[in-house]
Design a protein around this motif. Structure first.
Motif, mmCIF file in Angstrom:
data_model
loop_
_atom_site.group_PDB
_atom_site.id
_atom_site.type_symbol
_atom_site.label_atom_id
_atom_site.label_comp_id
_atom_site.label_asym_id
_atom_site.label_seq_id
_atom_site.Cartn_x
_atom_site.Cartn_y
_atom_site.Cartn_z
ATOM 1 N N ARG A 1 31.419 31.185 45.686
ATOM 2 C CA ARG A 1 32.214 31.177 44.750
ATOM 3 C C ARG A 1 33.867 31.283 45.274
ATOM 4 O O ARG A 1 34.211 31.655 46.238
ATOM 5 C CB ARG A 1 32.306 32.661 44.009
ATOM 6 N N SER B 1 37.739 41.509 44.304
ATOM 7 C CA SER B 1 36.957 41.176 43.106
ATOM 8 C C SER B 1 36.289 39.821 43.139
ATOM 9 O O SER B 1 35.503 39.238 42.153
ATOM 10 C CB SER B 1 37.480 41.318 41.869
ATOM 11 N N HIS C 1 33.627 38.187 44.664
ATOM 12 C CA HIS C 1 32.250 38.015 44.510
ATOM 13 C C HIS C 1 31.972 38.110 43.212
ATOM 14 O O HIS C 1 30.893 37.978 42.777
ATOM 15 C CB HIS C 1 31.688 39.067 45.343
ATOM 16 N N LEU C 2 32.784 38.681 41.982
ATOM 17 C CA LEU C 2 32.366 38.830 40.481
ATOM 18 C C LEU C 2 32.572 37.341 39.909
ATOM 19 O O LEU C 2 33.496 36.703 40.213
ATOM 20 C CB LEU C 2 33.183 39.829 40.197
ATOM 21 N N PRO C 3 32.081 37.216 38.827
ATOM 22 C CA PRO C 3 32.008 36.223 37.959
ATOM 23 C C PRO C 3 33.664 36.356 36.925
ATOM 24 O O PRO C 3 34.150 37.518 36.966
ATOM 25 C CB PRO C 3 30.998 36.033 36.780
ATOM 26 N N GLN D 1 34.507 39.209 34.683
ATOM 27 C CA GLN D 1 34.482 40.509 35.472
ATOM 28 C C GLN D 1 35.675 40.720 36.276
ATOM 29 O O GLN D 1 36.274 41.714 36.491
ATOM 30 C CB GLN D 1 33.204 40.796 36.226
ATOM 31 N N ILE D 2 36.218 39.660 36.677
ATOM 32 C CA ILE D 2 37.211 39.517 37.807
ATOM 33 C C ILE D 2 38.527 40.237 36.644
ATOM 34 O O ILE D 2 39.317 40.953 37.392
ATOM 35 C CB ILE D 2 37.733 38.225 38.425
ATOM 36 N N HIS E 1 38.503 43.729 36.160
ATOM 37 C CA HIS E 1 39.042 44.718 37.349
ATOM 38 C C HIS E 1 40.526 44.501 37.257
ATOM 39 O O HIS E 1 41.133 45.369 37.615
ATOM 40 C CB HIS E 1 38.245 44.090 38.896
ATOM 41 N N GLN F 1 36.905 29.539 38.502
ATOM 42 C CA GLN F 1 36.053 29.907 39.716
ATOM 43 C C GLN F 1 34.899 28.573 39.690
ATOM 44 O O GLN F 1 34.234 28.366 38.913
ATOM 45 C CB GLN F 1 35.165 31.044 39.359
#
Ligand code: MN
Length: 274
Positions: A96, A125, A127-129, A132-133, A136, A153
Motif C-alpha cells: 500500500r 494508519s 496499513h489500512l484501506p 478506514q484511514i 482514524h 492508495q
C-alpha cells in the motif's frame, strides 16, 4: 514564473553561464551542484519551474513488483504566511502506497494544527484501506478544527488505486490521454464525518498520473497536456499546475497545495534498485 522561458536550458545549467554583465556565481549551475535533486521545466512564452531538493530522503519507492513511483507536491500558504493550513504526505506500508492531502478549516496556525494531526495519524494508519484511514483521521482530528481530506492508495501488487475524500478537496486522475475527476463526499473530518464514505477504485497504469489539491486551486484549473511535463519530478508537475491556474493579477485566495503521484518515467527507472 510566468516569464519568457529559458531559450537554451542546457547552456543555462552550465557553470559560468550568465546573462548579466556581472555575475554573483550563484546561478543554476551552482543550484544543480549543491542540490541532492534538481529539475527544471521551461517552455518558451509560458515560463519556467525549477525544483531544488536539499538533503531529503529519496522519494522513489520501489514496489515488490519492481514498479517504481514518484511522489511530490507544493504547499503555498496564503499571502506567503508562515503557516499553511494544508498538508500532504505519503506513506508506504507493504504493497500500500498512500498519498494524503488535508486542508485544515480556515487558514493560519490552527488550520495547520489540524492538517499536521492528519499527517501524524496517516503514519499510524497507512496499513489500512482508504475509508478506514479516513475514520482514524476523524478520531485523531476531534480535538482540532477539522479538515477536508483526500486519501489515494495504490496497491503496487494489483496496480489498483482506491480514492476516498471527505470535504472540499479536489482530485483528478489521468488514464491514457484523458483526465477524470474523482469526487469527494460532503463532510468535515474531525467534526462532521459521513456515515458512509464511498471509495472509487480505478486501474493504474504506467501512463497514469494522480493529482490531489486543496480548494485554494481555482476549480476550473486545466490539467497539463504536455507529455514532456508529465515525465518531470512530481513536485515540478504540481508547481506547474499551480502556476498555470493563476497569474500575478489573480493572487491566491487561500492556502493552496497540490500533490502528485506518478509512475517513474525516467529511463532505466524500472531496473534501478533504490
Ligand atoms: Mn482551503
Amino acid at each position: 514564473d510566468h516569464g519568457p522561458g529559458i531559450p537554451d536550458v542546457a547552456a543555462a545549467l552550465r557553470d559560468g553561464y550568465t546573462t548579466a554583465a556581472a555575475s554573483l556565481g550563484a546561478g543554476l549551475g551552482t543550484c544543480v551542484r549543491i542540490s541532492s535533486a534538481f529539475d527544471l521545466y521551461s517552455v518558451r512564452g509560458r515560463g519556467t519551474v525549477v525544483m531544488a531538493r536539499i538533503d531529503q530522503e529519496p522519494v522513489t519507492h520501489r514496489a515488490e513488483t519492481g514498479h517504481h513511483h514518484r511522489l511530490g507536491g507544493i504547499n503555498a500558504p496564503l499571502a506567503q504566511a508562515a503557516h499553511s493550513g494544508d498538508s500532504f504526505a505519503w506513506v508506504r506500508s507493504g504493497p500500500r502506497l498512500t498519498l494524503m492531502l488535508a486542508d485544515g478549516l480556515g487558514h493560519g496556525a490552527k488550520a495547520a494544527t489540524a492538517s499536521d494531526a492528519a499527517v501524524d495519524e496517516l503514519h499510524r494508519s497507512a496499513h489500512l484501506p482508504p475509508e478506514q484511514i479516513l475514520r482514524h483521521l476523524d478520531g485523531a482530528l476531534r480535538t482540532t478544527r477539522g479538515a477536508a481530506v483526500a486519501v489515494a492508495q495504490l496497491d503496487t501488487d494489483t496496480h489498483r488505486l482506491g480514492f476516498a475524500g471527505v470535504g472540499n478537496v479536489g482530485a483528478r486522475i489521468r488514464t491514457g490521454d484523458s483526465w477524470q475527476p474523482l469526487v469527494s463526499h460532503p463532510g468535515i473530518v474531525g467534526a462532521h464525518f459521513p456515515a458512509r464514505v464511498p471509495v472509487q477504485h480505478l486501474a493504474w497504469s504506467r501512463d497514469s498520473l494522480l493529482v490531489l489539491h486543496s480548494d485554494g486551486l481555482p476549480s476550473r484549473w486545466t490539467p497539463p497536456e504536455d507529455t514532456d511535463l508529465l515525465g518531470h519530478d512530481p513536485a515540478v508537475v504540481a508547481a506547474t499546475i499551480l502556476r498555470d491556474a493563476g497569474s500575478a493579477a489573480r493572487p491566491l485566495r487561500d492556502d493552496t497545495s497540490v500533490a502528485v503521484l506518478a509512475p517513474d518515467r525516467r529511463a532505466g527507472a524500472h531496473d534501478r534498485r533504490t
